[in-house]
Design a protein around this motif. Structure first.
Motif, short mmCIF file in Angstrom:
data_model
loop_
_atom_site.label_atom_id
_atom_site.label_comp_id
_atom_site.label_asym_id
_atom_site.label_seq_id
_atom_site.Cartn_x
_atom_site.Cartn_y
_atom_site.Cartn_z
N ASN A 77 0.84 -1.20 0.00
CA ASN A 77 0.00 0.00 0.00
C ASN A 77 0.88 1.25 0.00
O ASN A 77 1.33 1.71 1.04
CB ASN A 77 -0.92 -0.01 1.22
N ASN A 78 1.11 1.80 -1.19
CA ASN A 78 1.89 3.03 -1.33
C ASN A 78 1.01 4.27 -1.30
O ASN A 78 1.50 5.38 -1.51
CB ASN A 78 2.67 3.00 -2.64
N PHE A 130 -9.87 -17.15 -0.29
CA PHE A 130 -8.90 -16.10 0.03
C PHE A 130 -8.47 -16.15 1.49
O PHE A 130 -9.29 -16.32 2.40
CB PHE A 130 -9.49 -14.73 -0.28
N HIS A 131 -7.16 -15.99 1.69
CA HIS A 131 -6.57 -15.79 3.02
C HIS A 131 -5.73 -14.51 2.98
O HIS A 131 -5.08 -14.23 1.96
CB HIS A 131 -5.69 -16.97 3.42
N VAL A 132 -5.76 -13.78 4.07
CA VAL A 132 -4.94 -12.58 4.19
C VAL A 132 -4.03 -12.75 5.40
O VAL A 132 -4.51 -12.97 6.52
CB VAL A 132 -5.80 -11.31 4.35
N ASN A 133 -2.73 -12.70 5.15
CA ASN A 133 -1.73 -12.93 6.20
C ASN A 133 -2.00 -14.23 6.95
O ASN A 133 -1.88 -14.32 8.17
CB ASN A 133 -1.67 -11.75 7.17
N GLY A 134 -2.41 -15.25 6.18
CA GLY A 134 -2.60 -16.57 6.74
C GLY A 134 -3.95 -16.86 7.35
O GLY A 134 -4.24 -18.00 7.72
N LEU A 135 -4.82 -15.86 7.45
CA LEU A 135 -6.13 -16.04 8.07
C LEU A 135 -7.23 -15.95 7.02
O LEU A 135 -7.13 -15.16 6.07
CB LEU A 135 -6.36 -14.97 9.15
N PRO A 136 -8.30 -16.75 7.15
CA PRO A 136 -9.40 -16.69 6.17
C PRO A 136 -9.97 -15.29 6.06
O PRO A 136 -10.08 -14.57 7.06
CB PRO A 136 -10.43 -17.67 6.75
N ALA A 137 -10.32 -14.91 4.84
CA ALA A 137 -10.86 -13.58 4.59
C ALA A 137 -12.23 -13.69 3.92
O ALA A 137 -12.46 -14.58 3.10
CB ALA A 137 -9.92 -12.77 3.70
N ARG A 138 -13.12 -12.79 4.29
CA ARG A 138 -14.46 -12.76 3.70
C ARG A 138 -14.40 -12.10 2.33
O ARG A 138 -13.70 -11.10 2.14
CB ARG A 138 -15.42 -11.99 4.61
N ILE A 139 -15.13 -12.65 1.37
CA ILE A 139 -15.22 -12.02 0.05
C ILE A 139 -16.68 -11.76 -0.29
O ILE A 139 -17.59 -12.40 0.25
CB ILE A 139 -14.54 -12.86 -1.06
N LEU A 157 -5.13 -1.97 6.39
CA LEU A 157 -3.79 -1.90 5.80
C LEU A 157 -3.39 -0.44 5.70
O LEU A 157 -3.87 0.31 4.85
CB LEU A 157 -3.79 -2.56 4.42
N ALA A 158 -2.49 -0.02 6.59
CA ALA A 158 -2.09 1.38 6.69
C ALA A 158 -1.12 1.75 5.57
O ALA A 158 -0.51 0.87 4.94
CB ALA A 158 -1.44 1.64 8.05
N PRO A 159 -0.97 3.04 5.28
CA PRO A 159 0.01 3.47 4.28
C PRO A 159 1.40 2.94 4.61
O PRO A 159 1.83 2.96 5.77
CB PRO A 159 -0.04 5.00 4.38
N GLY A 160 2.08 2.45 3.58
CA GLY A 160 3.42 1.93 3.76
C GLY A 160 3.49 0.48 4.19
O GLY A 160 4.57 -0.11 4.21
N GLN A 161 2.35 -0.11 4.52
CA GLN A 161 2.33 -1.50 4.94
C GLN A 161 2.02 -2.42 3.75
O GLN A 161 1.53 -1.98 2.72
CB GLN A 161 1.30 -1.72 6.05
N SER A 162 2.28 -3.72 3.94
CA SER A 162 1.96 -4.70 2.91
C SER A 162 1.18 -5.85 3.52
O SER A 162 1.23 -6.08 4.74
CB SER A 162 3.24 -5.23 2.25
N ALA A 163 0.45 -6.55 2.69
CA ALA A 163 -0.33 -7.72 3.11
C ALA A 163 -0.06 -8.87 2.15
O ALA A 163 0.18 -8.65 0.95
CB ALA A 163 -1.82 -7.40 3.14
#
Length: 360
Positions: A77-78, A130-139, A157-163
């Motif tokens: 996230n840039n 879908f999983h985000v950072n290893g955890l199930p994610a809702r779609i 997901l804050a600015p400058g962070q990645s997932a």
């Protein structure tokens, strides 16, 4: 204001309020001063580009025309915004039924091939988990467009962070008569085939259904794609082969065979049987916004090289084609070399190592 959409800096507003109270001379001086700095400051604040890096593993089932695959994405996230979800394009669903935006567009253009197509000729994507950072994610599938979905992040997901986002997926490849993704028997053109984040820029999200034109606005990043298929398929794909010496040697044998042909049998478009052994090809490419690949057991192959006009760096050119219009492809390397040279001269130097043209 839509969620995850940034507001424009207030510099323009304060500038306009300030100059209304100035004399003519002051106005000119202040205007010149502000205009000298305004483009730089607004550009720095307004412009950003998200980064999306992919690792994809895919195998081709050429009996049922199915791709079995999985992908892992690093989403950086840039932007100056905190993101709570990411829109994804799942564009193989554009070929799922007559209600898709693609089918409607084709119908408006008096093309009813998808609208009246048979179920066995259609295509789709499924088996998403879908999983985000290893955890199930809702779609959430877009209620109007089945080829768009929203993946909700487990944490903002804050600015400058990645997932890290991962999912398996399965693609039923449509018959290659509707648009760019498809197969004609065991000839495969695999484009817009994997779950891909929509662009998020200063104007917000650009989630959009697949159409016959306009699908090329995508985020840039690095692709590592591993393709498994019967070993007698000739493959043309985005990027450089990693540890691909054996495949390159095999392709160069194909080049020698092609160059030795005195007359092509234009009527022979039959497919040889698929090899029982498989191969896995690893392609790597940085700073691109998409990955496509093409596979056909019947391809003839030609290879060339062109030195770029400014740097002199050498680019390898490949042409892959069938018997059908071989007379039009016999001089393909000359055309590819000229196109690569003059585009590099007039537009900007080609930054990649390979240019490949395939007979689709």
């Amino acid at each position: 204001m839509p969620e995850n959409k940034t507001s424009l800096p207030r510099a323009k507003e304060s500038f306009m309020i300030h100059v209304k109270a100035c004399s003519h001379n002051s106005f000119v001086a202040i205007a010149l001063l502000v205009l000298a700095f305004l483009p730089l400051s607004l550009t720095a604040q307004d412009y950003f580009q998200q980064e999306v890096n992919y690792e994809i593993h895919v195998s081709l089932d050429d009996k049922n025309h199915v791709l079995h695959a999985s992908e892992t994405i690093e989403y950086v996230n840039n932007s100056p915004s905190t993101l709570n979800f990411i829109w994804f394009h799942i564009w193989p669903n554009a070929y799922k039924n007559e209600k898709s935006a693609l089918a409607k567009q084709m119908r408006q253009d008096d093309d009813l091939t998808l609208f009246f197509s048979k179920y066995k000729d259609r295509g789709w994507i499924d088996s998403l988990n879908f999983h985000v950072n290893g955890l199930p994610a809702r779609i959430e599938i877009d209620h109007k467009n089945p080829d768009i979905c929203r993946v909700f992040l487990n944490e903002p997901l804050a600015p400058g962070q990645s997932a890290t986002i991962s999912t398996p997926f399965r693609v039923q490849i449509p018959k290659g008569i509707f648009s760019r993704l498809g197969h004609l028997d065991q000839a495969y053109q695999i484009t817009q085939w994997y779950p891909k984040p929509a662009v998020f820029d200063k104007d917000g999200w650009h989630q959009m259904p697949y159409l016959g034109q306009g699908e090329f606005y995508s985020e840039f990043g690095t692709f590592d794609v591993h393709i498994s298929l019967p070993e007698n398929y000739v493959v043309g794909a985005t990027g450089d082969l990693v540890n691909g010496e054996r495949e390159i040697e095999w392709l160069e044998k194909k080049v020698n065979e092609t160059e030795a042909i005195k007359e092509f049998d234009y009527n022979d478009m039959s497919f040889p049987a698929s090899a029982t052994n498989t191969k896995t090809l690893h392609y790597h490419q940085e700073n691109v916004h998409d990955f496509g690949w093409f596979a056909d057991k019947r391809y003839h192959v030609l290879k060339g090289q062109v030195a770029l006009p400014v740097s002199g760096r050498k680019v390898t050119t490949w042409a892959m084609f069938t018997n059908n219009e071989a007379d039009l492809w016999q001089n393909a390397i000359e055309y590819l070399n000229d196109a690569t040279y003059y585009y590099s001269l007039w537009v900007g130097e080609d930054p990649y190592n390979h240019v490949t043209a395939v007979d689709g």
